[in-house]
Motif scaffolding. Structure first.
Motif, PDB file in Angstrom:
ATOM      1  N   LYS A 270       0.615  -1.797   0.092  1.00  0.00           N
ATOM      2  CA  LYS A 270      -0.160   0.146  -0.014  1.00  0.00           C
ATOM      3  C   LYS A 270       0.989   1.554   0.131  1.00  0.00           C
ATOM      4  CE  LYS A 270      -3.763  -2.205  -0.126  1.00  0.00           C
ATOM      5  NZ  LYS A 270      -4.950  -2.009  -1.207  1.00  0.00           N
ATOM      6  N   SER A 271       0.614   2.376  -0.791  1.00  0.00           N
ATOM      7  CA  SER A 271       1.651   3.866  -1.075  1.00  0.00           C
ATOM      8  C   SER A 271       0.568   4.750  -0.690  1.00  0.00           C
ATOM      9  CB  SER A 271       2.213   3.403  -2.390  1.00  0.00           C
ATOM     10  OG  SER A 271       1.073   3.430  -3.164  1.00  0.00           O
ATOM     11  N   SER A 272       0.762   5.691  -0.382  1.00  0.00           N
ATOM     12  CA  SER A 272       0.270   7.212  -0.205  1.00  0.00           C
ATOM     13  C   SER A 272       1.630   7.858  -0.273  1.00  0.00           C
ATOM     14  CB  SER A 272      -1.101   6.945   0.928  1.00  0.00           C
ATOM     15  OG  SER A 272      -1.356   8.504   0.441  1.00  0.00           O
ATOM     16  N   THR A 273       1.192   9.118   0.040  1.00  0.00           N
ATOM     17  CA  THR A 273       2.136  10.025   0.447  1.00  0.00           C
ATOM     18  C   THR A 273       2.494  10.515   2.233  1.00  0.00           C
ATOM     19  OG1 THR A 273       0.092  11.737   1.019  1.00  0.00           O
ATOM     20  CG2 THR A 273       1.348  11.912  -0.647  1.00  0.00           C
ATOM     21  N   THR A 274       1.319   9.998   2.730  1.00  0.00           N
ATOM     22  CA  THR A 274       2.154   9.224   4.190  1.00  0.00           C
ATOM     23  C   THR A 274       2.272   7.986   4.443  1.00  0.00           C
ATOM     24  OG1 THR A 274      -0.115  10.053   4.903  1.00  0.00           O
ATOM     25  CG2 THR A 274       1.097  11.949   4.717  1.00  0.00           C
ATOM     26  N   ARG A 275       2.741   7.505   6.326  1.00  0.00           N
ATOM     27  CA  ARG A 275       2.292   6.295   6.850  1.00  0.00           C
ATOM     28  C   ARG A 275       0.640   5.784   6.730  1.00  0.00           C
ATOM     29  NH1 ARG A 275       1.295   3.585  10.687  1.00  0.00           N
ATOM     30  NH2 ARG A 275       2.550   1.715  10.996  1.00  0.00           N
ATOM     31  N   ASP A 276       0.329   6.998   7.158  1.00  0.00           N
ATOM     32  CA  ASP A 276      -1.262   6.258   7.742  1.00  0.00           C
ATOM     33  C   ASP A 276      -1.571   6.889   6.464  1.00  0.00           C
ATOM     34  OD1 ASP A 276       0.089   7.323  10.705  1.00  0.00           O
ATOM     35  OD2 ASP A 276      -0.913   8.560  10.585  1.00  0.00           O
ATOM     36  N   LYS A 277      -1.749   7.455   5.593  1.00  0.00           N
ATOM     37  CA  LYS A 277      -2.938   7.099   4.663  1.00  0.00           C
ATOM     38  C   LYS A 277      -2.680   5.822   3.959  1.00  0.00           C
ATOM     39  CE  LYS A 277      -3.161  11.737   3.532  1.00  0.00           C
ATOM     40  NZ  LYS A 277      -3.387  13.232   3.041  1.00  0.00           N
ATOM     41  N   ALA A 278      -1.420   5.498   3.796  1.00  0.00           N
ATOM     42  CA  ALA A 278      -1.131   4.050   2.865  1.00  0.00           C
ATOM     43  C   ALA A 278      -1.550   3.028   4.128  1.00  0.00           C
ATOM     44  CB  ALA A 278       0.506   3.877   2.967  1.00  0.00           C
ATOM     45  N   ALA A 279      -1.358   3.319   5.248  1.00  0.00           N
ATOM     46  CA  ALA A 279      -2.564   2.112   6.382  1.00  0.00           C
ATOM     47  C   ALA A 279      -4.020   2.405   6.106  1.00  0.00           C
ATOM     48  CB  ALA A 279      -1.632   2.291   7.460  1.00  0.00           C
ATOM     49  N   ALA A 280      -4.088   3.293   5.837  1.00  0.00           N
ATOM     50  CA  ALA A 280      -5.421   3.788   6.131  1.00  0.00           C
ATOM     51  C   ALA A 280      -6.247   2.839   4.428  1.00  0.00           C
ATOM     52  CB  ALA A 280      -6.362   5.075   5.594  1.00  0.00           C
ATOM     53  N   ARG A 281      -5.551   2.323   3.906  1.00  0.00           N
ATOM     54  CA  ARG A 281      -5.709   2.089   2.549  1.00  0.00           C
ATOM     55  C   ARG A 281      -6.091   0.485   2.011  1.00  0.00           C
ATOM     56  NH1 ARG A 281      -3.011   3.121  -2.910  1.00  0.00           N
ATOM     57  NH2 ARG A 281      -4.720   2.804  -3.516  1.00  0.00           N
ATOM     58  N   ILE A 282      -6.052  -0.356   3.435  1.00  0.00           N
ATOM     59  CA  ILE A 282      -6.033  -1.093   3.512  1.00  0.00           C
ATOM     60  C   ILE A 282      -7.290  -1.994   4.591  1.00  0.00           C
ATOM     61  CG2 ILE A 282      -5.216  -3.471   5.043  1.00  0.00           C
ATOM     62  CD1 ILE A 282      -2.760  -1.560   5.699  1.00  0.00           C
ATOM     63  N   LYS A 283      -7.953  -2.163   3.814  1.00  0.00           N
ATOM     64  CA  LYS A 283      -9.906  -2.347   3.669  1.00  0.00           C
ATOM     65  C   LYS A 283      -9.962  -4.346   3.616  1.00  0.00           C
ATOM     66  CE  LYS A 283     -10.347   1.778   3.152  1.00  0.00           C
ATOM     67  NZ  LYS A 283     -10.678   2.884   3.666  1.00  0.00           N
ATOM     68  N   PRO A 284     -10.699  -4.115   5.453  1.00  0.00           N
ATOM     69  CA  PRO A 284     -10.818  -6.008   5.505  1.00  0.00           C
ATOM     70  C   PRO A 284     -11.541  -6.534   4.452  1.00  0.00           C
ATOM     71  CG  PRO A 284     -11.567  -4.118   7.006  1.00  0.00           C
ATOM     72  CD  PRO A 284     -11.932  -3.399   6.006  1.00  0.00           C
ATOM     73  N   ALA A 285     -11.312  -6.290   3.253  1.00  0.00           N
ATOM     74  CA  ALA A 285     -12.349  -7.124   2.282  1.00  0.00           C
ATOM     75  C   ALA A 285     -11.176  -7.504   1.607  1.00  0.00           C
ATOM     76  CB  ALA A 285     -13.557  -6.673   1.626  1.00  0.00           C
ATOM     77  N   GLN A 286     -10.944  -6.618   1.270  1.00  0.00           N
ATOM     78  CA  GLN A 286      -9.533  -6.983   0.569  1.00  0.00           C
ATOM     79  C   GLN A 286      -8.457  -7.906   1.473  1.00  0.00           C
ATOM     80  OE1 GLN A 286      -6.443  -3.542   0.175  1.00  0.00           O
ATOM     81  NE2 GLN A 286      -6.199  -3.974  -1.854  1.00  0.00           N
ATOM     82  N   MET A 287      -8.333  -7.810   2.572  1.00  0.00           N
ATOM     83  CA  MET A 287      -7.535  -8.638   3.659  1.00  0.00           C
ATOM     84  C   MET A 287      -7.968  -9.826   3.186  1.00  0.00           C
ATOM     85  SD  MET A 287      -7.310  -6.250   6.949  1.00  0.00           S
ATOM     86  CE  MET A 287      -6.733  -7.881   8.095  1.00  0.00           C
TER      87      MET A 287
END
Length: 124
Positions: A62-79
């Motif tokens: 997962k990538s984004s401009t910040t660590r927190d934004k990258a982490a927020a892109r993890i969704k339960p359905a995707q997991m």
């Protein structure tokens, strides 16, 4: 599809590929071996599949401009899709579902900062 939407899709694809390359380098620096990238199983795609000795590692990048934004892109359905696809991959291993395995999340942000969260979907 509009030209703007197509351009956004291409940018997302290239950004994802760049983040995956950063993740691969981080794993290789730890001595792991890349088995597959962007492996498509019956339940969806797994970004990276690696080996650490006998252990198979499935990594979602997962990538984004910040660590927190990258982490927020993890969704339960995707997991759940990654988990199910990992099970399908393990069916082809000699030990099948008994193969030692873990599911990691790799966060990439900023100018190539990277954090590997081992066993992100499991316990311990």
């Amino acid at each position: 599809m509009t030209q703007d939407a197509r351009a956004r899709g291409q940018n997302a694809h290239f950004a994802g590929a760049a983040a995956e390359e950063i993740a691969i380098r981080a794993y290789l620096a730890r001595g792991l071996t890349l088995v597959k990238s962007r492996w498509r199983g019956p339940h969806g795609e797994i970004d990276l599949i690696l080996r650490d000795g006998e252990t198979v590692i499935f990594a979602e990048v997962k990538s984004s401009t910040t660590r927190d934004k990258a982490a927020a892109r993890i969704k339960p359905a995707q997991m759940q899709r990654v988990f199910n696809s990992a099970g399908a991959f393990l069916e082809g291993e000699p030990l099948g579902q008994l193969t030692p395995a873990r599911l990691d999340v790799v966060l990439v942000w900023g100018a190539g900062e990277v954090e590997i969260i081992e066993n992100a979907y499991g316990h311990g």
